[in-house]
Design an enzyme around this catalytic site. Sequence first.
Site, PDB file in Angstrom:
ATOM      1  N   ALA A  12       0.798  -1.219   0.000  1.00  0.00           N
ATOM      2  CA  ALA A  12       0.000   0.000   0.000  1.00  0.00           C
ATOM      3  C   ALA A  12       0.835   1.275   0.000  1.00  0.00           C
ATOM      4  O   ALA A  12       0.302   2.362  -0.231  1.00  0.00           O
ATOM      5  CB  ALA A  12      -0.941   0.000   1.195  1.00  0.00           C
ATOM      6  N   GLY A  15       6.378  -0.339  -3.913  1.00  0.00           N
ATOM      7  CA  GLY A  15       6.485  -1.545  -4.723  1.00  0.00           C
ATOM      8  C   GLY A  15       7.930  -1.828  -5.040  1.00  0.00           C
ATOM      9  O   GLY A  15       8.787  -0.946  -4.946  1.00  0.00           O
ATOM     10  N   ALA A  80      -4.936  -6.824  -0.880  1.00  0.00           N
ATOM     11  CA  ALA A  80      -6.174  -7.532  -1.204  1.00  0.00           C
ATOM     12  C   ALA A  80      -7.352  -6.577  -1.387  1.00  0.00           C
ATOM     13  O   ALA A  80      -7.191  -5.356  -1.393  1.00  0.00           O
ATOM     14  CB  ALA A  80      -6.486  -8.537  -0.097  1.00  0.00           C
ATOM     15  N   HIS A 237      -2.171 -12.522  -3.050  1.00  0.00           N
ATOM     16  CA  HIS A 237      -2.397 -11.715  -1.851  1.00  0.00           C
ATOM     17  C   HIS A 237      -1.071 -11.646  -1.118  1.00  0.00           C
ATOM     18  O   HIS A 237      -0.511 -12.681  -0.749  1.00  0.00           O
ATOM     19  CB  HIS A 237      -3.480 -12.361  -0.980  1.00  0.00           C
ATOM     20  CG  HIS A 237      -3.830 -11.548   0.230  1.00  0.00           C
ATOM     21  ND1 HIS A 237      -4.780 -11.948   1.141  1.00  0.00           N
ATOM     22  CD2 HIS A 237      -3.370 -10.350   0.690  1.00  0.00           C
ATOM     23  CE1 HIS A 237      -4.892 -11.048   2.094  1.00  0.00           C
ATOM     24  NE2 HIS A 237      -4.032 -10.067   1.843  1.00  0.00           N
ATOM     25  N   ASP A 238      -0.563 -10.446  -0.892  1.00  0.00           N
ATOM     26  CA  ASP A 238       0.795 -10.301  -0.363  1.00  0.00           C
ATOM     27  C   ASP A 238       0.989 -11.038   0.957  1.00  0.00           C
ATOM     28  O   ASP A 238       2.058 -11.620   1.201  1.00  0.00           O
ATOM     29  CB  ASP A 238       1.218  -8.834  -0.253  1.00  0.00           C
ATOM     30  CG  ASP A 238       0.205  -7.942   0.452  1.00  0.00           C
ATOM     31  OD1 ASP A 238      -0.758  -8.467   1.056  1.00  0.00           O
ATOM     32  OD2 ASP A 238       0.377  -6.706   0.400  1.00  0.00           O
ATOM     33  N   THR A 239      -0.037 -11.050   1.811  1.00  0.00           N
ATOM     34  CA  THR A 239       0.107 -11.787   3.068  1.00  0.00           C
ATOM     35  C   THR A 239       0.209 -13.281   2.817  1.00  0.00           C
ATOM     36  O   THR A 239       0.933 -13.997   3.511  1.00  0.00           O
ATOM     37  CB  THR A 239      -1.073 -11.498   4.014  1.00  0.00           C
ATOM     38  OG1 THR A 239      -1.263 -10.093   4.114  1.00  0.00           O
ATOM     39  CG2 THR A 239      -0.814 -12.055   5.398  1.00  0.00           C
ATOM     40  N   THR A 259       2.121  -2.213   6.336  1.00  0.00           N
ATOM     41  CA  THR A 259       1.063  -1.214   6.449  1.00  0.00           C
ATOM     42  C   THR A 259      -0.059  -1.741   7.334  1.00  0.00           C
ATOM     43  O   THR A 259      -0.652  -1.015   8.129  1.00  0.00           O
ATOM     44  CB  THR A 259       0.521  -0.846   5.050  1.00  0.00           C
ATOM     45  OG1 THR A 259       1.594  -0.309   4.271  1.00  0.00           O
ATOM     46  CG2 THR A 259      -0.572   0.184   5.150  1.00  0.00           C
ATOM     47  N   ASN A 296      -6.831  -9.175  11.108  1.00  0.00           N
ATOM     48  CA  ASN A 296      -6.265  -8.025  10.399  1.00  0.00           C
ATOM     49  C   ASN A 296      -6.287  -6.836  11.346  1.00  0.00           C
ATOM     50  O   ASN A 296      -7.352  -6.388  11.766  1.00  0.00           O
ATOM     51  CB  ASN A 296      -7.132  -7.738   9.167  1.00  0.00           C
ATOM     52  CG  ASN A 296      -6.379  -7.005   8.094  1.00  0.00           C
ATOM     53  OD1 ASN A 296      -5.187  -6.755   8.223  1.00  0.00           O
ATOM     54  ND2 ASN A 296      -7.069  -6.646   7.033  1.00  0.00           N
ATOM     55  N   GLY A 403       8.626  -5.942   6.314  1.00  0.00           N
ATOM     56  CA  GLY A 403       9.429  -4.754   6.602  1.00  0.00           C
ATOM     57  C   GLY A 403       9.390  -4.324   8.053  1.00  0.00           C
ATOM     58  O   GLY A 403      10.374  -3.815   8.590  1.00  0.00           O
TER      59      GLY A 403
END
Length: 472
Positions: A12, A15, A80, A237-239, A259, A296, A403
Amino acid sequence: MKKCCLAVDIGASSGRLIASYLEDGLLNLKEIHRFENKMIQKDGQFCWELDRLFIEIKKGIHKCSEMELSPESIGIDTWAVDFVLLDEFNKPLTDFVAYRDSRTDGMMDEVFKTLIKERLYLETGIQFQKFNTIYQLYSIKQNNPEILEKAKSFLMIPDYFNYLLTGKKANEYTNATSTQLVNAFTKKWDHEILDQLGINKEIFHEILTPKTVLGTLTESLIEEFGFDMKVILPATHDTGSAVISVPELEETIYISSGTWSLIGVENYFPICITKALDYNFTNEGGIDYRYRFLKNIMGLWMIQEVKRNYKDQHSFAELVTLASQAQKFKSIVNVDDPRFLNPENMIQEIQNYCQEAEQPIPTNPGEVAKCVFDSLVFSYQQAINQIEEIFERKFKKINVIGGGCQNEMLNQLIADATKKEVYAGPVEATAIGNIVSQLMAVGEIGDIKEARTIIKNSFDVKKFSPLTVTAS
């Protein structure tokens, strides 16, 4: 030219394109390109700049030749719930509206007039968040029905980028589950839910799983880059990709820290019981049809906004240092209060909350940062207690990935609060999970067990033990 695969990982706020290859049984990573991602205001709505992001993806691919790298495959993961609707000419029907936009205000209650809340959870296993795809789509149906009438394709953000690369349309499983429109047990679009909401089920595409080779580049892109490569679906989905990178998950609770903070465990079946609903846990799809049972939690978005509101006068590292110097300050806010989703000024919102709760009000950057970190840890501890209650067992350790795992102060606070060992790393967990999915797809890695062994051997993980305070 060194053969490699490319991971495109877009969160978010930023990139990156990362190249990787296996050598002597270890994964090697090389950052190719990094770029900013942010919401913009357009015609009164918060939107993403997807056209610009695709240009950045192509810039990264072009850089490979300059760095003497020969990519044989590429995989894309992003956040997502957000999506693109295409018309009969495959053109977007709307601006790329972001999940933090206010268009979903009140939509959850509107949906509950048609669908029973408990039944929706029982069938999808997905936690209730005002910005879920189901509420975004229902907002369009309520306010701009003509858009849905014209829609011929529904693509989530990485699906859309994959379409631009290959010309092929598909919906990837891990991201599709975040919509609250996929049945947790059949793993397919829930046509009954869509019919009840009056949303055309024909716009949704076949759900494909991670490790699927979607195709190759379009002819125009082959001409532009001077080479072809496979486009492979990771957990888009990044997670979902990040969790693949947790080296050991048997006795471990993970926190994917970015994020957002995603805190949970890996499971082999969905848990759609009343207690999970009451605690608002989700059952998002993972690799090999595993489930990410997680909560979340509003994550480092809050400190990102604090940094921005202070006009970037302090780096993230400096904010951590200032927070550590404000040890005596103690106020806790509910990080999941909707007021923190996208406020005009995060600092002011934190101060207002503290004032309303009759707590000390943070007045300087160190106190504000300390409040954010303490509040996150408080929320983590609550979620961990709830996980252990639902599973009726204690987990031995916590693995922070992404991160946010570089914030050593936060890692130590988590260890101290939970009385558990905290392991931090790998940092580029999402890109690594993306990469090993590609390598499994082409047979260079056998399965997820082998992938996690390779990850464990390839990357450093730092341990934080809870501090023992001795009475004087």
